[in-house]
Design a protein around this motif. Structure first.
Motif, PDB file in Angstrom:
ATOM      1  N   ALA A 154       0.877  -1.331   0.087  1.00 10.70           N
ATOM      2  CA  ALA A 154       0.022  -0.081   0.101  1.00 10.70           C
ATOM      3  C   ALA A 154       0.562   1.302   0.018  1.00 10.70           C
ATOM      4  N   ASN A 155       1.990   1.256   0.511  1.00  8.57           N
ATOM      5  CA  ASN A 155       2.867   2.421   0.744  1.00  8.57           C
ATOM      6  C   ASN A 155       3.621   2.713  -0.580  1.00  8.57           C
ATOM      7  N   ARG A 156       2.869   3.743  -1.186  1.00  2.00           N
ATOM      8  CA  ARG A 156       3.628   3.983  -2.697  1.00  2.00           C
ATOM      9  C   ARG A 156       4.541   4.857  -2.612  1.00  2.00           C
ATOM     10  N   ASP A 157       5.010   5.477  -1.430  1.00  4.07           N
ATOM     11  CA  ASP A 157       6.159   6.454  -1.384  1.00  4.07           C
ATOM     12  C   ASP A 157       7.450   5.438  -1.340  1.00  4.07           C
ATOM     13  N   LYS A 158       7.556   4.126  -1.192  1.00  2.78           N
ATOM     14  CA  LYS A 158       8.340   3.165  -1.167  1.00  2.78           C
ATOM     15  C   LYS A 158       8.441   2.682  -2.513  1.00  2.78           C
ATOM     16  N   ARG A 159       9.542   2.639  -3.322  1.00  3.08           N
ATOM     17  CA  ARG A 159       9.483   1.868  -4.620  1.00  3.08           C
ATOM     18  C   ARG A 159      10.479   0.700  -4.646  1.00  3.08           C
ATOM     19  N   TYR A 160      10.034  -0.220  -5.171  1.00  2.50           N
ATOM     20  CA  TYR A 160      10.662  -1.473  -5.299  1.00  2.50           C
ATOM     21  C   TYR A 160      11.135  -1.850  -6.706  1.00  2.50           C
ATOM     22  N   SER A 161      12.427  -2.544  -6.757  1.00  2.00           N
ATOM     23  CA  SER A 161      12.613  -2.974  -7.978  1.00  2.00           C
ATOM     24  C   SER A 161      11.929  -4.398  -8.367  1.00  2.00           C
ATOM     25  N   ALA A 162      11.158  -4.353  -9.476  1.00  2.00           N
ATOM     26  CA  ALA A 162      10.553  -5.763  -9.935  1.00  2.00           C
ATOM     27  C   ALA A 162      11.644  -6.846 -10.446  1.00  2.00           C
ATOM     28  N   PRO A 163      11.252  -7.950  -9.860  1.00  2.00           N
ATOM     29  CA  PRO A 163      12.149  -9.189 -10.459  1.00  2.00           C
ATOM     30  C   PRO A 163      12.316  -8.998 -11.855  1.00  2.00           C
ATOM     31  N   GLU A 164      13.463  -9.288 -12.395  1.00  7.44           N
ATOM     32  CA  GLU A 164      13.298  -9.273 -13.801  1.00  7.44           C
ATOM     33  C   GLU A 164      12.462 -10.119 -14.779  1.00  7.44           C
ATOM     34  N   PHE A 165      11.878 -11.302 -14.023  1.00  4.24           N
ATOM     35  CA  PHE A 165      11.174 -12.012 -14.941  1.00  4.24           C
ATOM     36  C   PHE A 165       9.585 -11.454 -14.671  1.00  4.24           C
ATOM     37  N   THR A 166       9.435 -10.367 -13.844  1.00  3.82           N
ATOM     38  CA  THR A 166       8.084  -9.594 -14.052  1.00  3.82           C
ATOM     39  C   THR A 166       8.161  -8.293 -14.845  1.00  3.82           C
ATOM     40  N   LEU A 167       9.481  -7.942 -15.281  1.00  2.77           N
ATOM     41  CA  LEU A 167       9.484  -6.601 -15.847  1.00  2.77           C
ATOM     42  C   LEU A 167       8.478  -6.697 -17.231  1.00  2.77           C
ATOM     43  N   PRO A 168       8.005  -5.850 -17.641  1.00  2.00           N
ATOM     44  CA  PRO A 168       7.345  -5.679 -19.047  1.00  2.00           C
ATOM     45  C   PRO A 168       8.048  -5.942 -20.217  1.00  2.00           C
ATOM     46  N   THR A 169       7.474  -6.633 -21.114  1.00  2.00           N
ATOM     47  CA  THR A 169       8.346  -7.168 -22.484  1.00  2.00           C
ATOM     48  C   THR A 169       7.690  -6.689 -23.523  1.00  2.00           C
TER      49      THR A 169
END
Length: 176
Positions: free
Chosen positions: A88-103
């Motif tokens: 829920a905390n949109r102030d904190k950004r996370y790096s998505a795992p490689e296999f979930t990145l948009p392609t």
């Protein structure tokens, strides 16, 4: 696990996925991949990530979760509320795992939405057929660590809600 808890989880999944689908309404095709900078995902990229993660969770639940019982009496070290709060905390950004990145898997909103709706249908059908206590089964999340079946469902809903908010914010800022 009680039938009421199953209904609560199904309601949470339905509510958050309905919100996601509403956030995609009315996006012109030429704006699907529009982004203000390379560091910011477009609506299409955010939607692809969200739909892909949801599909992965649906498959994990259907094909793997019940094959991985937790030791008797054990619990996931992270509480449910922490998982929901993290998402829920949109102030904190996370790096998505490689296999979930948009392609660019989906050419636009229509095929993405169709696949997402099918994933939701399959997950809700799977959940409705369960009589097992989903707290007794667990699979680790690649970033969060050990999560039980209930937590995976909460994560699916919270992750969808997180990116729905991202899409709504982006659309507002970009003047859609």
């Amino acid at each position: 696990m009680s039938a009421n808890r199953h209904e609560q989880l199904a309601h949470e999944i339905t509510a958050t996925t309905d919100g996601f689908l509403r956030s995609l309404e009315g996006i012109p095709g030429d704006r699907w991949l529009y982004t203000s900078s390379p560091e910011v995902w477009s609506v299409g990229q955010t939607a692809e990530h969200t739909a892909g993660v949801f599909r992965n969770i649906q498959r994990l639940m259907a094909k793997k979760l019940l094959d991985t019982p937790l030791p008797a009496g054990s619990r996931s070290p992270m509480g449910d509320e922490v998982i929901v709060r993290l998402m829920a905390n949109r102030d904190k950004r996370y790096s998505a795992p490689e296999f979930t990145l948009p392609t660019g898997k989906w050419a636009g909103a229509t095929p993405l939405i169709a696949d997402f709706v099918e994933s939701r249908r399959l997950l809700l059908e799977w959940l409705a057929a369960r009589t097992e206590d989903l707290r007794g089964y667990g699979v680790p999340h690649p970033l969060i660590g050990p999560m039980d079946g209930v937590q995976w469902l909460l994560f699916a809903a919270a992750h969808t809600e997180r990116h729905t908010r991202q899409i709504v914010e982006f659309r507002r800022q970009a003047g859609f």
